[in-house]
Scaffold this active site. Sequence first.
Site, PDB file in Angstrom:
ATOM      1  N   ALA A 142     -11.910 -40.999 -45.441  1.00 31.73           N
ATOM      2  CA  ALA A 142     -12.997 -41.977 -45.347  1.00 31.73           C
ATOM      3  C   ALA A 142     -14.299 -41.243 -45.052  1.00 31.73           C
ATOM      4  O   ALA A 142     -14.331 -40.019 -44.966  1.00 31.73           O
ATOM      5  CB  ALA A 142     -12.688 -43.006 -44.259  1.00 31.73           C
ATOM      6  N   SER A 143     -15.367 -42.012 -44.883  1.00 33.97           N
ATOM      7  CA  SER A 143     -16.688 -41.401 -44.760  1.00 33.97           C
ATOM      8  C   SER A 143     -16.857 -40.634 -43.452  1.00 33.97           C
ATOM      9  O   SER A 143     -17.593 -39.653 -43.396  1.00 33.97           O
ATOM     10  CB  SER A 143     -17.768 -42.481 -44.859  1.00 33.97           C
ATOM     11  N   ALA A 145     -13.996 -39.853 -41.170  1.00 37.41           N
ATOM     12  CA  ALA A 145     -12.824 -39.073 -40.748  1.00 37.41           C
ATOM     13  C   ALA A 145     -11.801 -38.965 -41.867  1.00 37.41           C
ATOM     14  O   ALA A 145     -11.865 -39.659 -42.875  1.00 37.41           O
ATOM     15  CB  ALA A 145     -12.193 -39.708 -39.518  1.00 37.41           C
ATOM     16  N   VAL A 147      -7.381 -38.454 -42.279  1.00 39.26           N
ATOM     17  CA  VAL A 147      -6.141 -38.648 -41.536  1.00 39.26           C
ATOM     18  C   VAL A 147      -5.048 -37.735 -42.095  1.00 39.26           C
ATOM     19  O   VAL A 147      -4.856 -37.667 -43.317  1.00 39.26           O
ATOM     20  CB  VAL A 147      -5.684 -40.121 -41.609  1.00 39.26           C
ATOM     21  N   ASP A 296     -11.217 -55.447 -38.589  1.00 40.00           N
ATOM     22  CA  ASP A 296     -10.975 -55.130 -39.998  1.00 40.00           C
ATOM     23  C   ASP A 296      -9.479 -55.213 -40.308  1.00 40.00           C
ATOM     24  O   ASP A 296      -8.858 -54.219 -40.695  1.00 40.00           O
ATOM     25  CB  ASP A 296     -11.502 -53.722 -40.300  1.00 40.00           C
TER      26      ASP A 296
END
Length: 563
Positions: A142-143, A145, A147, A296
């Site tokens: 993602a922007s 982080a 995983v 979310d």
Amino acid sequence: MQIFSRINRNIRSLRRYRQVLGVLIKYGFGHVVEQLNIHHYLHRGKQLISRGAARKEIEHLTAPHRLRLALEELGPTFIKLGQLLSTRPDILSVEYTRELGKLQDKVPMVPAGSIREVIETEFGQSVETLYAEFSFSPLAAASIAQVHRGKLHSGEEVVIKVRRPDIARIIETDIDILQGLAYLVERHLASGTILNPVALVKEFRRTIEREMNFNRERHTIDRFRENFLQDATVYVPQTYPNYCGETVLTLEYVDGIKVSNFDQLREASYDLKTIACNGANAILQQVLVHGLFHGDPHPGNIFVLPNNVVCFIDFGMIGRLDRELTFRLAELLTAVLQRDVERLVAILLYSGDLTEEIRRPELKKAVSDFVDDYYEVPLQEIRAGRLLIEFVEILIQFRIPFSPDLMLLAKTLITMEGIGRQLDPEFNMVGHLKPFMSRLLQEKVGPTNLSREGMRMMQSYGALLKTLPDDLKEFITRINRNKFKIDLEHRGLERLITDLDKSSNRLSFSLLIAALIIGSSIVMQTDKGPLLFGFPALGILGYSIAAVLGLWLAIGILRSGRL
């Protein structure tokens, strides 16, 4: 050394400013740039950017669509800003908020060497020392982080969330630019004072700084886990504090089935109706009991474990409701279900200050229309999230202040209702809401809450009585010494001054051009001095300068759109 660091940061900001302007102009927002008067400071950069900016492939797109594409191209900070704005219909229209809700991160994966450097810088140890196993191939990117999957030396399977290198510097630069643009919007745009962009950017700064600090996310996860520790239907992964820091977060690996994989759930003999019920109760408990909810809960963030247990992951976006707002929310939903217009109006009046030009009858009419839409509608057909959004639209219409988390809650309920109805066609969120609302209203009038409210009022009035004599004494003293002052602030005067300044400059320019034309005409009649093509060179030079200045003035007026 600090001076050089500040210079480098300013140069970086200037380059980014030009990039931001370029993208805005590219996607058809050049008129906004014009109104902000940025061209006075970055005129040359804007000229370079403007060449070839008009692209036919984006001309047919709507303004909300173009804004979404522009934010996606500008990167992580602006994507996060767009996601924040998608929950603020009090700032943008529904068309914009709906389109910004589609924002997606489009980021490349971070190389293994950079991930290793972030982890080892955070803990001062090698990745191999920290983890028995670590997969440098990411599970997700993602922007902010990335995983990864891993394993501790004690044998626990884990997932490791690693912050992207240099993302803090990028976001810091972008927020500085947004802060500057916010001041320009507030100063030069008529809607600036209503939108309050400076406060919005400050709120955004707090939000994104919290999201980038993984220590805070760890504490949030621990709170959620503690809240549901005694609930057998909900599971929250545990964190490993010794393997967590500001840039790295290590969590328990959860081996479950995504809630959207219906076929796989059926094959594993899960009860879809029970899953829908457990998920709804979990969200409502977060909202109405704990006052801290997952912001979310899309299908990718919800897993199903054995015995139909619902597991939430990724707590980067959360919402908060204080107890007073929770009580008011329960009263609102109860009043709607009971079709009690007077009670709804009272709740609205208590929600905030109405503007002077709004009259109570107009508000009552809007609320009556709102309630009529739900008259005799079966409970199973009422969408709680949609109902809350329509209520927020009334708040926006009458400019009644409300918590931004209320809109985030509405989107959360819509998402959970959508998942629930896919799992169970007979799913009814309002049916799950009613017992929670009853308990909340009983709690509000219960002895514990009343005694707490009474104690709070006594403390407030006690503090007022304690300071009142000194305040009165100072007030009377100032009046007796003729030192009592009232500060008045005239809002909007800056724009008037700017417009008057522009008008006077144009008028002076026009007088200068007229003087050049008249002077050149007189010189032409003298036939003295050096000649050019049989005419006095000085007169031709004066006409030429007047023509250039006149053309410049005409272009400036045409570009401003004010003839």
